[in-house]
Design an enzyme around this catalytic site. Structure first.
Site, PDB file in Angstrom:
ATOM      1  N   CYS A  36       0.810  -1.219   0.000  1.00 63.24           N
ATOM      2  CA  CYS A  36       0.000   0.000   0.000  1.00 63.24           C
ATOM      3  C   CYS A  36       0.847   1.275   0.000  1.00 63.24           C
ATOM      4  O   CYS A  36       0.305   2.365  -0.138  1.00 63.24           O
ATOM      5  CB  CYS A  36      -0.915   0.021   1.223  1.00 63.24           C
ATOM      6  SG  CYS A  36       0.009   0.034   2.771  1.00 63.24           S
ATOM      7  N   CYS A 110      -1.051  -4.873   6.938  1.00 65.81           N
ATOM      8  CA  CYS A 110      -0.930  -3.767   7.899  1.00 65.81           C
ATOM      9  C   CYS A 110      -0.206  -4.259   9.153  1.00 65.81           C
ATOM     10  O   CYS A 110       0.656  -3.551   9.689  1.00 65.81           O
ATOM     11  CB  CYS A 110      -2.297  -3.216   8.267  1.00 65.81           C
ATOM     12  SG  CYS A 110      -3.361  -2.864   6.845  1.00 65.81           S
TER      13      CYS A 110
END
Ligand code: FES
Length: 158
Positions: A36, A110
């Site tokens: 990301c 994440c």
């Protein structure tokens, strides 16, 4: 993402723990996510415990990351306090996110961002090691605001 998980993440980011630069850190690690493009920096301070073992006294973080990354980093920095380097290194991103519950597949990276920053801080590689002592690395934002091109070393972790 389940409502329960979303609620736990919201609770964690309402009052994030251990956020911010650590002035007297012994080590620092910074990674970027190839998934990301977000980044996370973690500072670690060690101490000797009652048994003479070198353990993590405390850890702090800064991130250009999503709410999940903030929540995982918050709970992870609490989880690793008191652990040896070996114990902390044995923890996966899922282990570090465990207080939040299982993350959906789209959010696993994440937690891996947090895991990568922790690993980078605990086992600096030549490419990841800061060229200055940990206490002089500054905040994550300062790395970009004040550093001439080519001075910021970012290691992308798979
Ligand atoms: Fe980038 Fe979560 S989407 S760290």
């Amino acid at each position: 993402m389940s409502d329960d998980l979303q609620q736990r993440i919201q609770n964690a980011i309402k009052n994030p723990q251990n956020i911010g630069e650590m002035e007297n850190a012994d080590s620092v690690g910074t990674v970027g996510s190839p998934e990301c493009g977000d980044m996370l920096r973690m500072w670690v301070k060690f101490k000797e415990d009652a048994n003479g073992r070198k353990v993590i006294d405390r850890a702090t973080f800064q991130t250009f990351g999503c709410e999940t990354a903030i929540a995982v980093a918050s709970v992870a920095t609490e989880l690793i306090a008191g652990k040896t380097v070996e114990e902390a290194l044995s923890m996966s991103g899922s282990d570090l996110a465990a207080p939040l519950g299982a993350l959906p597949p789209m959010k696993i990276h994440c937690a891996q961002l947090v895991e990568g920053a922790l690993r980078s801080a605990l086992v600096p590689t030549p490419a990841a090691a800061p060229s200055v002592p940990a206490q002089k690395t500054g905040s994550l934002i300062e790395s970009f605001a004040g550093a001439p091109a080519g001075k910021v070393k970012v290691v992308l972790k798979p």
